[in-house]
Enzyme design. Sequence first.
Site, PDB file in Angstrom:
ATOM      1  N   LYS A   9       0.837  -1.193   0.000  1.00  0.00           N
ATOM      2  CA  LYS A   9       0.000   0.000   0.000  1.00  0.00           C
ATOM      3  C   LYS A   9       0.877   1.249   0.000  1.00  0.00           C
ATOM      4  CE  LYS A   9      -4.145  -1.747   0.027  1.00  0.00           C
ATOM      5  NZ  LYS A   9      -5.132  -1.453  -1.030  1.00  0.00           N
TER       6      LYS A   9
ATOM      7  N   LYS B 114     -12.903  -8.460  -8.189  1.00  0.00           N
ATOM      8  CA  LYS B 114     -13.345  -8.912  -6.870  1.00  0.00           C
ATOM      9  C   LYS B 114     -14.765  -9.449  -6.981  1.00  0.00           C
ATOM     10  CE  LYS B 114     -10.245  -5.662  -4.608  1.00  0.00           C
ATOM     11  NZ  LYS B 114     -10.063  -4.497  -3.732  1.00  0.00           N
TER      12      LYS B 114
END
Length: 325
Positions: free
Chosen positions: A107, A214
Site C-alpha cells: 500500500k 473482486k
Amino acid sequence: MLPPLADLLDSARVVALPMHTRFRGVDTREALLFEGPEGWAEFSPFLEYADAEAATWLAAAIDFAWRAQPEPLRDRIAVNATIPAVEASDVAEVLARFAGCRTAKVKVAEPGQTLADDVARVRAVREAMGPEGRIRIDANGLWNVDEAEHALHALTEFDLEYVEQPCATVPELAELRARVKYMGIPIAADESIRKSTDPLAVAREKAADLLVIKAQPLGGVTHALQIVTAAGFPVVVSSALDTAIGLSQGAALAAALPTLEYDCGLGTASLFLDDVADLRPVDGFIPASRVTPDAAALTRLAASEERRGWWIDRLRRCHALLDAS
C-alpha cells in the site's frame, strides 16, 4: 430467483474480526454470514457504502450460497502478501505472516504519509524478498497524474510488477499509462472496475494493462467472469478484505478463469488476528474450495447486539432493493 429474506435471516451471523494492523481505515472488519443450499456466503460491503452499491454485494452472496458455481480449472490459487502502510521497520514482521508468498502488494499514497515513506516501505519489501520477489503497489486512486508519474519514477528502481489504481478516473489512468509506457510498469485498474457503472470503460479506453477483479462488488463469480471475458484483459482476483468465507468465493472465481497469469490478492486472512476459519496461505497458496465457518469461531467473533442489529437492518434494505429490481 431471489430467496425469501427469512431464509437468509435463519442462519445469519454477524462477526467482527480484529486486525493485526489498521488497514483501509479499519481495525476491525465486520461481516454478515449466512448459509444456503450450496454452503456459506458473506455479505460485507464496507460500512460507508450506500444501499444501492451494497445490494450488489448481497446479490453475490446469494449467488454463492444458493447456486452452483462454475467448474474449477485448478484446485489451489497462488496468492500475494499484502503490506499495509506500515513503517519500513515493520515490513519483515508483516511479510512473515504470509507463508511462502513470492509476491507482495504494498500500500502506498496513504493519507498523512509522504512519498519518502512509500519509498522506504517498498525498499524494505525488496530487501526482505530479494531480487526474485515480485512487488506490486496499490495507491487506491489517491494520486493525480503528475503525482503518480513522479512516484513511479521514485519507485521504478524496485522493479515493480505493476501499479494498481494509481489515479481515480479512467481518463487519468489512460493519460498516466501513455506517460509512463516507456518505463515498462503496467497499470492495473481496481476501483475503476468494481465501483463503476461501466466496468468495461477501462478496456475500451485502453486505460490499463490488467484488471483487478473482486467477486463480491461485481455481483458474484458468474457475473465477474462475464466481465473478464468481455474485457479480454489479464486479471488478478483480489479480496475485499473478506473473511475466510468471502475469500473462498474469490478462490472460486480465480479457479474458474481460463488463464491465471498473476498471483491473486486472496491471502488477506493473514491480516486478521482471528477468523471464522483458517484460510491463511500455506507455501504461497490457498485451496480453491468452499469453507465452512467454525462454530466456536462464530461465537468467539460475534459482533455486539447493536452491530448485529445494524447489519440485519442493512440486509433487509438491500434484499428489498434486489426484490424490487
